[in-house]
Design an enzyme around this catalytic site. Sequence first.
Site, short mmCIF file in Angstrom:
data_model
loop_
_atom_site.label_atom_id
_atom_site.label_comp_id
_atom_site.label_asym_id
_atom_site.label_seq_id
_atom_site.Cartn_x
_atom_site.Cartn_y
_atom_site.Cartn_z
N ARG A 20 5.49 8.67 3.79
CA ARG A 20 6.48 8.92 4.85
C ARG A 20 6.97 7.61 5.47
O ARG A 20 8.16 7.34 5.54
CB ARG A 20 5.85 9.77 5.97
CG ARG A 20 5.67 11.21 5.64
CD ARG A 20 5.00 11.92 6.82
NE ARG A 20 3.61 11.54 6.92
CZ ARG A 20 2.58 12.37 6.73
NH1 ARG A 20 2.80 13.62 6.45
NH2 ARG A 20 1.34 11.94 6.85
N ILE A 21 6.02 6.79 5.93
CA ILE A 21 6.40 5.59 6.70
C ILE A 21 6.98 4.52 5.77
O ILE A 21 8.01 3.91 6.07
CB ILE A 21 5.18 5.05 7.50
CG1 ILE A 21 4.70 6.12 8.50
CG2 ILE A 21 5.53 3.76 8.23
CD1 ILE A 21 3.37 5.80 9.18
N CYS A 62 1.31 -2.71 8.77
CA CYS A 62 1.28 -1.76 9.90
C CYS A 62 0.45 -0.55 9.49
O CYS A 62 0.66 0.54 10.01
CB CYS A 62 2.69 -1.31 10.27
SG CYS A 62 3.69 -2.58 11.01
N SER A 63 -0.47 -0.73 8.52
CA SER A 63 -1.27 0.44 8.08
C SER A 63 -2.64 0.39 8.75
O SER A 63 -2.78 0.84 9.89
CB SER A 63 -1.35 0.48 6.56
OG SER A 63 -1.97 -0.67 6.02
N ARG A 64 -3.62 -0.19 8.07
CA ARG A 64 -4.94 -0.38 8.66
C ARG A 64 -5.43 -1.77 8.27
O ARG A 64 -5.20 -2.22 7.14
CB ARG A 64 -5.94 0.68 8.17
CG ARG A 64 -5.73 2.07 8.77
CD ARG A 64 -6.07 2.10 10.26
NE ARG A 64 -5.95 3.44 10.83
CZ ARG A 64 -4.87 3.90 11.48
NH1 ARG A 64 -3.81 3.13 11.63
NH2 ARG A 64 -4.88 5.11 12.00
N ASP A 114 0.16 -5.85 12.54
CA ASP A 114 -0.02 -4.93 13.68
C ASP A 114 -1.47 -4.48 13.76
O ASP A 114 -1.91 -3.93 14.76
CB ASP A 114 0.90 -3.71 13.47
CG ASP A 114 0.83 -2.69 14.60
OD1 ASP A 114 0.89 -3.12 15.77
OD2 ASP A 114 0.71 -1.48 14.31
N GLU A 128 -10.62 -4.87 14.14
CA GLU A 128 -9.90 -4.57 15.37
C GLU A 128 -10.89 -4.18 16.47
O GLU A 128 -11.81 -3.42 16.19
CB GLU A 128 -8.95 -3.39 15.08
CG GLU A 128 -7.66 -3.51 15.82
CD GLU A 128 -6.61 -2.55 15.27
OE1 GLU A 128 -6.28 -2.64 14.07
OE2 GLU A 128 -6.16 -1.72 16.05
N HIS A 144 -1.58 -3.45 17.45
CA HIS A 144 -1.53 -2.07 16.95
C HIS A 144 -0.56 -1.21 17.79
O HIS A 144 -0.95 -0.18 18.37
CB HIS A 144 -2.94 -1.45 16.95
CG HIS A 144 -3.08 -0.33 15.97
ND1 HIS A 144 -4.28 -0.02 15.35
CD2 HIS A 144 -2.20 0.58 15.49
CE1 HIS A 144 -4.12 1.02 14.54
NE2 HIS A 144 -2.86 1.40 14.60
N ILE A 145 0.69 -1.66 17.82
CA ILE A 145 1.69 -0.96 18.65
C ILE A 145 2.78 -0.29 17.82
O ILE A 145 3.82 0.09 18.36
CB ILE A 145 2.37 -1.94 19.66
CG1 ILE A 145 2.94 -3.16 18.92
CG2 ILE A 145 1.39 -2.35 20.75
CD1 ILE A 145 3.86 -4.03 19.76
N ALA A 146 2.53 -0.13 16.51
CA ALA A 146 3.62 0.38 15.66
C ALA A 146 4.14 1.74 16.12
O ALA A 146 5.32 2.03 15.99
CB ALA A 146 3.17 0.43 14.21
N SER A 147 3.28 2.58 16.66
CA SER A 147 3.76 3.91 17.08
C SER A 147 4.11 3.95 18.57
O SER A 147 4.35 5.03 19.13
CB SER A 147 2.69 4.97 16.78
OG SER A 147 1.54 4.73 17.57
O1 LIG Z 1 -2.50 6.25 12.61
C1 LIG Z 1 -1.72 6.17 13.54
O2 LIG Z 1 -1.23 7.17 14.08
C2 LIG Z 1 -1.28 4.84 14.04
O3 LIG Z 1 -2.02 3.80 13.54
C3 LIG Z 1 -1.25 4.83 15.55
O4 LIG Z 1 -0.31 3.87 15.88
#
Ligand SMILES: O=C(O)[C@H](O)CO
Length: 372
Positions: free
Chosen positions: A175-176, A249-251, A275, A280, A298-301
């Site tokens: 999706r992302i 921006c994943s993990r 991110d 972490e 970790h602010i992607a969302s």
């Molecule tokens: O997995 C998630 O939802 C994201 O890492 C939160 O920003």
Amino acid sequence: MAKPVSIEVWNPNGKYRVISTKPMPGTRWINLLVEQGCRVEICTEKKTILSVEDIIALIGDKCDGVIGQLTEDWGDTLFSALSRAGGKAFSNMAVGYNNVDVNAANKYGVAVGNTPGVLTETTAELAASLSLAAARRIVEADEFMRGGLYDGWLPNLFVGNLLKGQTVGVIGAGRIGSAYARMMVEAYGEFLKANGEKPVTWKRASSMDEVLREADVISLHPILDKTTYHLVNKERLAMMKKEAILVNCSRGPVVDEVALVEHLKANPMFRVGLDVFEDEPYMKPGLADQKNAIVVPHIASASKWTREGMATLAALNVLGKIKGYPVWSNPNQVEPFLNENAPPPAACPSIVNAKVLSRFTSLKAVSMGSEY
Ligand SMILES: O=C(O)[C@H](O)CO
């Protein structure tokens, strides 16, 4: 004896006790739970990451469901405590759930929810922002300006990469990742076409190594599991172009961060936008000193709409399970749950272990008719 934890209580006489391990954005999620007869307890402890012991103390002797966070270790200990307290529902306020041992949840018959569909574009937008910021050295230039160092235009000042005509690689085109590709490629392609220029082309690479070798900008979007741990390691970093840009921006553990620090030191024109981090909230030694790294927490969302939506979906996962609602059949299409002008569907938006649990229950999917 577990130490007391500070909480804020809504609807003290509610029939079902639902805990949120953190205050979450917005109030709709609280209102939805309260309207359906829940007593909502929100942990207001100052410390950012709650320990397993803190959460056990929160769960107490009677708890119907918990909304938790990706920083918490949801394994056998917590699912057994929740089950002993009569709880059958847990939801992460996140789409990723690598912090959750789903097998342990299955063992105790606890439903595990997550929050897909509401953070796709928000996360992709941050990945695109990091790609552009890294290419044009925005953070370095900002620091330079604020440091009072700018004393006039120079031909060599903060020269970065032109992305036009370059290759964008996506590893983990779910999706992302797909939304990121659309943002980086399609809109720009339309612009080029409108100017009578060669449009952007795309292809599915035959291997990850091909992406690493050919792309100028690479964005990582896989889930974290044992197959993606250190997916980008020393050897793979060495395959990448010397001036490539890597965005994660994943993990964090998808990248070997120690190897990355060494690579950044040896290749000053290689740049990263991160991110997420392997340990972490900490960074590996040396990362913070690298000018060719942009690091954000970790602010992607983290857009208001998305974070309120995540809170709503997490609350409705827990509520739905408590009420015995069926599971929504398409967790990618969650708009009906987010519409503030209408009551949400009587369903759990996204339960990741629904199939396993349905062997023991008679849940049927709604909306699209198929079983989830
Ligand atoms: O997995 C998630 O939802 C994201 O890492 C939160 O920003």
